[in-house]
Write a protein that holds these residues in place. Structure first.
Motif, short mmCIF file in Angstrom:
data_model
loop_
_atom_site.label_atom_id
_atom_site.label_comp_id
_atom_site.label_asym_id
_atom_site.label_seq_id
_atom_site.Cartn_x
_atom_site.Cartn_y
_atom_site.Cartn_z
N LEU A 1 46.12 33.47 45.31
CA LEU A 1 45.16 34.58 45.35
C LEU A 1 45.84 35.94 45.28
O LEU A 1 45.33 36.86 44.66
N SER B 1 44.69 37.43 41.92
CA SER B 1 43.94 36.50 41.08
C SER B 1 42.63 37.14 40.60
O SER B 1 42.05 38.01 41.27
N ASP B 2 42.18 36.69 39.43
CA ASP B 2 40.90 37.17 38.92
C ASP B 2 39.74 36.74 39.80
O ASP B 2 38.67 37.36 39.77
N VAL C 1 36.99 29.73 44.49
CA VAL C 1 38.40 29.34 44.43
C VAL C 1 38.51 27.87 44.82
O VAL C 1 37.62 27.29 45.45
N ASP D 1 44.94 27.51 45.01
CA ASP D 1 44.97 28.62 44.07
C ASP D 1 45.73 29.81 44.66
O ASP D 1 45.55 30.15 45.84
#
Length: 464
Positions: A87, A72-73, A81, A85
């Motif tokens: 990751l 993930s960005d 976060v 989400d």
């Protein structure tokens, strides 16, 4: 010329032969700042240092090793976060293949269970057929024996019927053994199916573990992974911290801890936490939640934890100042720390503005001030700032910075007779005062009433 010289010489000799004037020694009086000891009820503040911690901190680890496919960005230092989400994801090929193999084993186990169930049904049917056959053979034996009794049948027929009945009983026993074997096979098939289902659940969990999700809202720190890299099983990839769930841990001495207790327990006292950031104070409030269960080796005092309320701007690891409100004290006064000596004594303004030394009970230190027990000194003034020049018996001029400014009292005036006035004016003319001072002083002496302090100052210099 000689006349002038004789006049000067005579004046000098007269001056030198005159009896020297003596000036009385005056006592030196020091101006000191004073404070008045007024009994009041004060709430001391215990000030210590502590460290902020997050009550929700989680090490993010990848249970399955492999090559990182996606990241993930937000998987960066300080990334914010949200719960759920995605990751990180590693290559799931190996885990997917293991899961598919286990799913195939599950199908085999289910087919074997169905076959065992059918075998059990057949074994039960065969047992029922064998029992029916044995029943018929026993009926035939009974009929043959009955015929022999009536003299119609033969012994050979009876023996043949007995052998047939015995064979039927043996067949029933064999079918019972087959039924038991079928039941055992069914149990084994059910056990194998349960094991395969467990293996499938583990394989699916391993497949799911190739992805790492955020379990709560927070921020990431100590990130140590990047796309394309390779991770090992159970390797830590980052730390998830909830910056909104903060507590402060601070250590107090045993005596300070004893002052905080209520009925032998530590109450939920309010605390204030501050952090000086470039001259701007960040402040948060909280409540004491618990204390350390034991004193660590090499440590002293007590470790106390306080749960903070909203604490914007604070981060775990901050070194902060903690203020705890202690129980209130009665009949005490807050005075500057400079007013109390190392031996817990103060200088009291006594009779005639002379200093007296008195012992006090020092209760608390509050930054640049101290709290002392007032006791019999209630209402009296003490020196606010001690110095080596001050001591018992020294005369002082008290200055109370908190007192309202009073208009100066009018000077005391006296009336001079002509002879006394003339002596003073003659002394002024002979003195080495500046001309402007002489004229101003002589103008004061020419009035009907003269300031008493001016007359006393001049006469003290005259020696009369």
């Amino acid at each position: 010329m000689s006349l002038a010289a004789n006049t000067v010489r005579g004046a000098v000799e007269t001056r030198m032969n005159a009896e020297p004037r003596s000036f009385p020694q005056r006592e030196r009086v020091f101006a000191v700042n004073v404070v008045t000891l007024t009994p009041e009820r004060l709430t001391p503040e215990l000030t210590v240092f502590g460290e902020l911690r997050s009550t929700r901190t989680l090490d993010l680890r990848i249970p399955v090793g492999g090559t990182v496919l996606t990241a993930s960005d937000t998987l960066v230092e300080g990334g914010a976060v949200s719960e759920g989400d995605l990751l990180l994801a590693v290559d799931p090929t190996t885990a997917q293949a293991a899961r598919d193999r286990t799913a195939a084993d599950l199908q085999d186990a289910e087919a074997e269970l169905r076959d065992a169930e059918r075998g059990l049904l057949l074994a039960q049917d065969e047992l029922r057929a064998a029992e029916e056959q044995a029943t018929l053979r026993r009926t035939a034996l009974t009929r043959a024996e009955d015929l022999q009794t009536r003299g119609v049948g033969t012994a050979a027929a009876v023996e043949t019927a007995e052998l047939a009945a015995s064979s039927a009983d043996a067949a029933v026993l064999s079918r019972r053994q087959s039924l038991a074997s079928a039941e055992a096979r069914l149990d084994q098939s059910a056990t194998r199916l349960a094991r395969v289902r467990i293996d499938l659940a583990e394989a699916e969990r391993t497949l799911n573990d190739t992805e790492v999700f955020a379990v709560f809202d927070g921020m990431l720190s100590e990130v140590a992974v990047a796309p394309g890299g390779r991770v090992t099983a159970n390797e830590r990839i980052a730390t998830l911290v909830d910056p909104d769930q903060l507590e402060v841990a601070f250590r107090v001495s045993t005596s300070q801890y004893a002052r905080l207790l209520r009925d032998g327990r530590l109450p939920e006292l309010p605390v204030a936490v501050s952090l000086d950031v470039s001259g701007v104070d960040l402040v948060a409030n909280g409540t004491i939640s618990r204390e350390g269960a034991a004193v660590a080796e090499g440590q002293t005092g007590r470790l106390i934890f306080a749960q903070l309320d909203a604490a914007p701007g604070f981060r775990p690891g901050d070194f902060v100042t903690v203020s705890v409100a202690e129980p209130a004290l009665n009949n005490v006064a807050l005075v500057p720390a400079t007013a109390v000596a190392a031996d817990s004594t103060v200088l009291v303004i006594g009779e005639g503005n002379r200093l007296e030394s008195a012992a006090v009970e020092l209760l608390r230190r509050q930054k640049d001030d101290v709290i002392i027990r007032v006791g019999p000194l209630a209402g009296r003034q003490i020196v606010a700032e001690r110095s080596p020049l001050l001591g018992a018996g020294i005369g002082v001029r008290p200055i109370d910075p908190n007192a309202a400014a009073e208009p100066p009292a009018p000077p005391e005036m006296v009336t001079l007779d002509a002879e006394r006035r003339a002596k003073l004016i003659a002394f002024i003319d002979e003195s080495r005062m500046p001309d402007a001072v002489k004229e101003r002083t002589k103008s004061q002496l020419e009035g009907d009433e003269v300031p008493a302090d001016v007359v006393a100052r001049l006469e003290s210099r005259m020696g009369s």
